[in-house]
Design a protein around this motif. Structure first.
Motif, PDB file in Angstrom:
ATOM      1  N   ARG A  14       0.808  -1.216   0.000  1.00 56.65           N
ATOM      2  CA  ARG A  14       0.000   0.000   0.000  1.00 56.65           C
ATOM      3  C   ARG A  14       0.844   1.270   0.000  1.00 56.65           C
ATOM      4  NH1 ARG A  14      -4.816  -1.730   4.207  1.00 56.65           N
ATOM      5  NH2 ARG A  14      -5.860  -3.164   2.787  1.00 56.65           N
ATOM      6  N   PHE A  15       2.127   1.149   0.282  1.00 59.60           N
ATOM      7  CA  PHE A  15       2.971   2.326   0.361  1.00 59.60           C
ATOM      8  C   PHE A  15       4.005   2.292  -0.759  1.00 59.60           C
ATOM      9  CE2 PHE A  15       1.492   1.307   4.637  1.00 59.60           C
ATOM     10  CZ  PHE A  15       0.844   2.491   4.958  1.00 59.60           C
ATOM     11  N   VAL A  16       4.245   3.458  -1.341  1.00 59.54           N
ATOM     12  CA  VAL A  16       5.212   3.548  -2.427  1.00 59.54           C
ATOM     13  C   VAL A  16       6.610   3.307  -1.873  1.00 59.54           C
ATOM     14  CG1 VAL A  16       6.192   5.032  -4.188  1.00 59.54           C
ATOM     15  CG2 VAL A  16       3.751   5.172  -3.658  1.00 59.54           C
ATOM     16  N   ARG A  17       7.320   2.414  -2.522  1.00 55.73           N
ATOM     17  CA  ARG A  17       8.699   2.106  -2.101  1.00 55.73           C
ATOM     18  C   ARG A  17       9.664   2.571  -3.179  1.00 55.73           C
ATOM     19  NH1 ARG A  17      11.528  -3.016  -2.666  1.00 55.73           N
ATOM     20  NH2 ARG A  17       9.543  -4.026  -3.159  1.00 55.73           N
ATOM     21  N   GLN A  18      10.595   3.426  -2.801  1.00 48.09           N
ATOM     22  CA  GLN A  18      11.609   3.897  -3.733  1.00 48.09           C
ATOM     23  C   GLN A  18      12.712   2.838  -3.850  1.00 48.09           C
ATOM     24  OE1 GLN A  18      11.080   6.701  -5.431  1.00 48.09           O
ATOM     25  NE2 GLN A  18       9.205   7.056  -4.245  1.00 48.09           N
ATOM     26  N   VAL A  19      13.182   2.628  -5.064  1.00 46.28           N
ATOM     27  CA  VAL A  19      14.236   1.646  -5.312  1.00 46.28           C
ATOM     28  C   VAL A  19      15.477   2.380  -5.794  1.00 46.28           C
ATOM     29  CG1 VAL A  19      14.907  -0.412  -6.608  1.00 46.28           C
ATOM     30  CG2 VAL A  19      12.507  -0.086  -5.919  1.00 46.28           C
ATOM     31  N   GLU A  20      16.592   2.116  -5.163  1.00 44.11           N
ATOM     32  CA  GLU A  20      17.844   2.775  -5.520  1.00 44.11           C
ATOM     33  C   GLU A  20      18.357   2.231  -6.862  1.00 44.11           C
ATOM     34  OE1 GLU A  20      20.737   5.084  -5.977  1.00 44.11           O
ATOM     35  OE2 GLU A  20      19.591   5.329  -4.116  1.00 44.11           O
ATOM     36  N   THR A  21      18.669   3.141  -7.774  1.00 45.25           N
ATOM     37  CA  THR A  21      19.182   2.736  -9.091  1.00 45.25           C
ATOM     38  C   THR A  21      20.649   3.076  -9.272  1.00 45.25           C
ATOM     39  OG1 THR A  21      18.688   4.842 -10.193  1.00 45.25           O
ATOM     40  CG2 THR A  21      16.900   3.207 -10.072  1.00 45.25           C
ATOM     41  N   GLY A  22      21.198   3.836  -8.329  1.00 48.72           N
ATOM     42  CA  GLY A  22      22.599   4.217  -8.445  1.00 48.72           C
ATOM     43  C   GLY A  22      22.830   5.521  -9.183  1.00 48.72           C
ATOM     44  N   THR A  23      21.766   6.122  -9.713  1.00 49.85           N
ATOM     45  CA  THR A  23      21.911   7.365 -10.457  1.00 49.85           C
ATOM     46  C   THR A  23      20.596   8.128 -10.491  1.00 49.85           C
ATOM     47  OG1 THR A  23      22.349   8.339 -12.644  1.00 49.85           O
ATOM     48  CG2 THR A  23      21.463   6.106 -12.605  1.00 49.85           C
ATOM     49  N   ASP A  24      20.686   9.458 -10.514  1.00 54.28           N
ATOM     50  CA  ASP A  24      19.489  10.282 -10.652  1.00 54.28           C
ATOM     51  C   ASP A  24      18.937  10.246 -12.072  1.00 54.28           C
ATOM     52  OD1 ASP A  24      19.611  11.047  -8.013  1.00 54.28           O
ATOM     53  OD2 ASP A  24      20.727  12.905  -8.407  1.00 54.28           O
ATOM     54  N   GLU A  25      19.693   9.685 -13.006  1.00 52.69           N
ATOM     55  CA  GLU A  25      19.224   9.601 -14.387  1.00 52.69           C
ATOM     56  C   GLU A  25      18.173   8.511 -14.577  1.00 52.69           C
ATOM     57  OE1 GLU A  25      22.328   9.367 -17.274  1.00 52.69           O
ATOM     58  OE2 GLU A  25      23.305  11.224 -16.600  1.00 52.69           O
ATOM     59  N   LEU A  26      17.981   7.683 -13.569  1.00 54.08           N
ATOM     60  CA  LEU A  26      16.969   6.628 -13.627  1.00 54.08           C
ATOM     61  C   LEU A  26      16.290   6.529 -12.270  1.00 54.08           C
ATOM     62  CD1 LEU A  26      15.917   4.375 -15.612  1.00 54.08           C
ATOM     63  CD2 LEU A  26      17.296   2.795 -14.252  1.00 54.08           C
ATOM     64  N   LEU A  27      14.953   6.654 -12.282  1.00 50.25           N
ATOM     65  CA  LEU A  27      14.183   6.584 -11.052  1.00 50.25           C
ATOM     66  C   LEU A  27      13.331   5.328 -11.058  1.00 50.25           C
ATOM     67  CD1 LEU A  27      12.928  10.299 -10.996  1.00 50.25           C
ATOM     68  CD2 LEU A  27      15.061   9.375 -10.051  1.00 50.25           C
ATOM     69  N   CYS A  28      13.057   4.803  -9.878  1.00 51.92           N
ATOM     70  CA  CYS A  28      12.229   3.597  -9.784  1.00 51.92           C
ATOM     71  C   CYS A  28      11.473   3.589  -8.468  1.00 51.92           C
ATOM     72  CB  CYS A  28      13.099   2.337  -9.887  1.00 51.92           C
ATOM     73  SG  CYS A  28      12.159   0.795  -9.795  1.00 51.92           S
ATOM     74  N   CYS A  29      10.192   3.258  -8.549  1.00 58.37           N
ATOM     75  CA  CYS A  29       9.389   3.091  -7.336  1.00 58.37           C
ATOM     76  C   CYS A  29       8.430   1.928  -7.548  1.00 58.37           C
ATOM     77  CB  CYS A  29       8.635   4.364  -6.977  1.00 58.37           C
ATOM     78  SG  CYS A  29       7.360   4.824  -8.174  1.00 58.37           S
ATOM     79  N   ILE A  30       7.984   1.347  -6.447  1.00 52.41           N
ATOM     80  CA  ILE A  30       7.056   0.214  -6.480  1.00 52.41           C
ATOM     81  C   ILE A  30       5.827   0.575  -5.660  1.00 52.41           C
ATOM     82  CG2 ILE A  30       6.715  -2.219  -5.917  1.00 52.41           C
ATOM     83  CD1 ILE A  30       9.776  -2.564  -6.163  1.00 52.41           C
ATOM     84  N   ASP A  31       4.657   0.417  -6.254  1.00 59.44           N
ATOM     85  CA  ASP A  31       3.396   0.761  -5.602  1.00 59.44           C
ATOM     86  C   ASP A  31       2.340  -0.263  -6.000  1.00 59.44           C
ATOM     87  OD1 ASP A  31       1.282   2.027  -4.346  1.00 59.44           O
ATOM     88  OD2 ASP A  31       1.016   3.529  -5.909  1.00 59.44           O
ATOM     89  N   GLU A  32       1.831  -0.991  -5.015  1.00 62.78           N
ATOM     90  CA  GLU A  32       0.769  -1.978  -5.242  1.00 62.78           C
ATOM     91  C   GLU A  32       1.108  -2.965  -6.351  1.00 62.78           C
ATOM     92  OE1 GLU A  32      -3.136  -0.369  -5.498  1.00 62.78           O
ATOM     93  OE2 GLU A  32      -2.888   0.916  -3.762  1.00 62.78           O
ATOM     94  N   GLY A  33       2.322  -3.472  -6.306  1.00 60.80           N
ATOM     95  CA  GLY A  33       2.734  -4.504  -7.250  1.00 60.80           C
ATOM     96  C   GLY A  33       3.214  -3.987  -8.587  1.00 60.80           C
ATOM     97  N   VAL A  34       3.149  -2.662  -8.790  1.00 59.99           N
ATOM     98  CA  VAL A  34       3.568  -2.064 -10.057  1.00 59.99           C
ATOM     99  C   VAL A  34       4.862  -1.291  -9.852  1.00 59.99           C
ATOM    100  CG1 VAL A  34       2.977  -0.448 -11.903  1.00 59.99           C
ATOM    101  CG2 VAL A  34       1.194  -1.883 -10.867  1.00 59.99           C
ATOM    102  N   ALA A  35       5.898  -1.653 -10.599  1.00 57.34           N
ATOM    103  CA  ALA A  35       7.165  -0.918 -10.570  1.00 57.34           C
ATOM    104  C   ALA A  35       7.168   0.082 -11.714  1.00 57.34           C
ATOM    105  CB  ALA A  35       8.342  -1.867 -10.698  1.00 57.34           C
TER     106      ALA A  35
END
Length: 291
Positions: A14-35
């Motif tokens: 239920r909560f958005v989880r930020q995923v570290e990618t190693g660079t600000d040029e690529l962002l990633c988050c996971i919310d309700e099973g969707v990355a």
């Protein structure tokens, strides 16, 4: 088409989880099973770089291994999806000869490009989880190939696509020729490659290049609803569906029948199948756990 979630979200998602990618040029988050993976170079129309592209390759492996992820959305920051290679960085630097800039042999450069292609667009094409490309704006060259390698594409009304390779005297890479031909046929694919024509969103929809065209303001919500619908489906069955459909491109009917039979018997043994049957009898939405 409106997509609705089939089941309430699991508490852990239920909560958005930020995923570290190693660079600000690529962002990633996971919310309700969707990355959601965002190419984040808006000032360069999200052109690929020596930092962004390796990070994208790596995050695909991370998300494939993450059991909480059931669908992956790939998009671009700002008003573009991806402009492909950064043309300003192509060729030898000013005052440097081509031989000095590229001392490797042709064979070495070919093997390197083959590896880069296989670990990006081939990886996307064969990824065990469904993928959606959300195009807020143009997708060109290798950026177009990346969008084509996803399972589905949704475009904003302002978006367009172009092979673009001819504009810079190149023949094409990252599987764009194969991927585009599967969608539009060889004659149309040749036209789009030979001319580098810009294809607007509505024409993309008519050609089958994209699955839907929506106003830019509604792109995120439309894709989110589609991705959540898929994420709430049976993960094992959907993985096998993707296998079946990918195999249908390269194999004959008899081979595909045999593969379908194998995968159907396997899914019939899953807990998700038993849960779906119980839910049907109970007249309630199923809750799939990927088992």
């Amino acid at each position: 088409v409106r997509y609705r979630r089939k089941a309430p979200p699991r508490v852990s998602e239920r909560f958005v989880r930020q995923v570290e990618t190693g660079t600000d040029e690529l962002l990633c988050c996971i919310d309700e099973g969707v990355a959601t993976v965002t190419l984040n170079r808006p000032e360069k129309r999200n052109a690929l770089s020596d930092t962004l592209t390796p990070a994208l390759r790596q995050i695909l492996l991370v998300l494939e291994a993450d059991s909480s992820v059931r669908c992956i959305v790939l998009t671009g920051a700002g008003t573009a999806f991806c402009a492909g290679g950064d043309v300003s960085g192509m060729g030898p630097s000013r005052g440097t000869s081509e031989a000095q800039a590229s001392p490797r042999t042709d064979e070495e450069r070919i093997r390197e490009l083959q590896h880069r292609q296989e670990t990006l667009t081939l990886r996307l094409h064969e990824l065990a989880k469904p993928t959606i490309a959300a195009l807020p704006g143009p997708a060109a060259g290798a950026g177009f190939a990346i969008a084509l390698a996803c399972d589905m594409r949704v475009a904003a009304q302002e978006a367009f696509v172009t092979t673009a390779y001819g504009n810079i005297g190149l023949s094409g890479d990252y599987g764009a020729s194969w991927l585009l031909t599967q969608l539009v046929g060889i004659s149309k694919a040749k036209e789009l490659f030979f001319t580098s024509a810009r294809v607007d969103a509505d024409t993309c929809l008519a050609l089958g290049i994209v699955n839907a065209v929506v106003p830019r303001a509604g792109l995120e919500s439309h894709v989110k609803a589609l991705a959540e619908t898929i994420a709430n489906g049976p993960p094992v069955a959907i993985r096998y569906m993707k296998e079946n459909l990918n195999r249908a491109v390269d194999n004959d009917f008899r081979h595909c029948l045999a593969h379908e039979a194998d995968r159907l018997v396997r899914t019939a043994k899953t807990e998700d199948h038993r849960e779906a049957v119980r839910a049907f009898i109970d007249k309630r939405p199923p809750r799939f756990e990927g088992r």
